[in-house]
Motif scaffolding. Structure first.
Motif, mmCIF file in Angstrom:
data_model
loop_
_atom_site.group_PDB
_atom_site.id
_atom_site.type_symbol
_atom_site.label_atom_id
_atom_site.label_comp_id
_atom_site.label_asym_id
_atom_site.label_seq_id
_atom_site.Cartn_x
_atom_site.Cartn_y
_atom_site.Cartn_z
ATOM 1 N N LEU A 136 4.722 5.678 30.321
ATOM 2 C CA LEU A 136 3.993 4.198 29.846
ATOM 3 C C LEU A 136 5.171 3.746 30.810
ATOM 4 N N TRP A 137 6.221 3.518 30.700
ATOM 5 C CA TRP A 137 7.042 1.923 30.809
ATOM 6 C C TRP A 137 6.779 1.543 32.224
ATOM 7 N N VAL A 138 6.699 1.955 33.119
ATOM 8 C CA VAL A 138 5.944 2.182 34.145
ATOM 9 C C VAL A 138 4.909 2.339 34.756
ATOM 10 N N ALA A 139 3.866 1.872 33.260
ATOM 11 C CA ALA A 139 2.758 2.094 33.279
ATOM 12 C C ALA A 139 2.610 0.313 33.409
ATOM 13 N N LEU A 140 3.316 0.282 31.869
ATOM 14 C CA LEU A 140 3.660 -1.340 32.095
ATOM 15 C C LEU A 140 4.297 -1.942 32.661
ATOM 16 N N CYS A 141 4.942 -2.139 33.403
ATOM 17 C CA CYS A 141 5.655 -2.543 33.986
ATOM 18 C C CYS A 141 4.755 -2.602 35.726
ATOM 19 N N ASP A 142 3.244 -2.083 35.920
ATOM 20 C CA ASP A 142 2.167 -1.817 36.464
ATOM 21 C C ASP A 142 1.655 -3.238 36.354
ATOM 22 N N ARG A 143 1.090 -3.154 35.184
ATOM 23 C CA ARG A 143 0.768 -4.558 33.938
ATOM 24 C C ARG A 143 0.966 -5.439 34.750
ATOM 25 N N ALA A 144 2.010 -5.945 33.914
ATOM 26 C CA ALA A 144 3.122 -6.709 34.173
ATOM 27 C C ALA A 144 2.789 -7.408 35.406
ATOM 28 N N ALA A 145 3.355 -6.823 36.841
ATOM 29 C CA ALA A 145 3.421 -6.795 38.481
ATOM 30 C C ALA A 145 2.317 -7.479 38.571
ATOM 31 N N ARG A 146 0.766 -6.869 38.533
ATOM 32 C CA ARG A 146 -0.670 -7.048 38.216
ATOM 33 C C ARG A 146 -0.619 -7.729 37.358
ATOM 34 N N ALA A 147 -0.415 -9.069 36.641
ATOM 35 C CA ALA A 147 -0.931 -9.876 36.104
ATOM 36 C C ALA A 147 -0.428 -11.221 36.948
ATOM 37 N N VAL A 148 -1.441 -12.235 36.613
ATOM 38 C CA VAL A 148 -1.646 -13.818 36.541
ATOM 39 C C VAL A 148 -2.095 -14.732 35.800
ATOM 40 N N VAL A 149 -0.776 -15.537 35.403
ATOM 41 C CA VAL A 149 -1.111 -15.897 33.832
ATOM 42 C C VAL A 149 -1.158 -17.433 34.176
ATOM 43 N N VAL A 150 -1.803 -17.721 33.405
ATOM 44 C CA VAL A 150 -2.897 -19.396 33.828
ATOM 45 C C VAL A 150 -3.199 -19.789 31.816
#
Length: 291
Positions: A77-91
């Protein structure tokens, strides 16, 4: 029924394609937000490898396997959250005054469009060019190929923003309306357009429905599945069904760069509201963006 401008559904008109491939719209120098989205989408997800490792470890450790899996799943789950953060573009948008009112108008009109029982993207269109085509296609003047579409308030999964993102989507194609621009995604390809480069138009369309009739559609006429040259029933065909002709609203989105998207909806006022909201933003200056 006369031979007016009326369309009929078909499987694949082989000419006059109206939806351009988004790939042809990709500029040589994409905008910063498109580059960020493409870069984020290209990042690898590591959580499937972590999950596989935990499951394999659980299998090879025998009677302690369940313990290993129970301990390992929080790590996955922690790795999945890291993946999600790495793939996020914040605007983040700072939309105020008239700009906020215009964008809220788009959000509200797309929200209302969700009420339409029938909503489609037209992917191809072709003219009836022979008497035989006229007879076997219910007396229509054009043939259309369309796919089911939907209106949503969810933007791209990798885009994190502080505003709702009204969206029109059909298959692999999605059109996202942001406060300062329009994002268009077709599969892995993403382009963006300023509202000032977009043209939105409303038309009234007559469509022969061979399938289910939307409950909120307006029936304005009828025709036969097979017609003679005068538009009456062709007696040579058995089970020649009487088909309804409906009055739909048609939203066309164009740009000088070659964009041409056509959407039909069963309720004309809902399409009129979307076109009106878009044209208000097309005529205005974009708001300030912070990324």
């Amino acid at each position: 029924m006369g031979r007016g401008t009326v369309s009929y559904r078909t499987t694949a008109p082989d000419h006059d394609v109206v939806m351009h491939d988004v790939v042809s719209l990709v500029p040589a120098q994409p905008s910063d937000i498109v580059r960020q989205l493409q870069r984020a989408a290209g990042r690898r997800r590591y959580w499937p490898y972590a999950l596989a490792a935990v499951l394999v470890a659980g299998l090879v450790t025998g009677r302690f396997g369940l313990v290993v899996v129970a301990v390992g799943l929080p790590c996955v789950l922690w790795v999945a959250l890291c993946d999600r953060a790495a793939r996020a573009v914040v605007v983040m948008y700072d939309v105020t005054d008239e700009a906020a009112w215009r964008f809220e108008h788009i959000v509200r009109s797309i929200t209302d469009l969700q009420r339409a029982h029938g909503f489609w993207l037209i992917t191809a269109s072709g003219a009836i060019t022979s008497t035989h085509q006229f007879k076997v296609n219910a007396g229509a003047s054009r043939l259309l190929h369309r796919v089911n579409a939907s209106a949503r308030l969810t933007g791209p999964p990798i885009l994190v923003t502080n505003v709702a993102v009204p969206t029109l989507t059909a298959g692999s194609l999605s059109v996202y309306f942001l406060p300062d621009r329009v994002l268009i995604r077709d599969g892995r390809h993403v382009v963006d357009l300023a509202y000032q480069h977009l043209h939105a138009a409303l038309e009234h369309a007559r469509f022969i429905e061979a399938g289910p009739v939307p409950p909120d559609g307006t029936v304005v006429d009828s025709t036969w599945r097979y017609v003679n040259v005068k538009g009456g029933p062709d007696r040579r065909f058995k089970n020649n069904a009487l088909l309804p002709v409906l009055h739909y609203g048609r939203l066309t989105l164009r740009s000088h760069s070659g964009l041409h998207l056509v959407w039909d909806a069963s309720q004309i006022p809902l399409v009129h509201a979307v076109a009106n909201a878009l044209n208000q933003s097309i005529a205005a200056r974009p708001p300030v963006i912070h990324s």
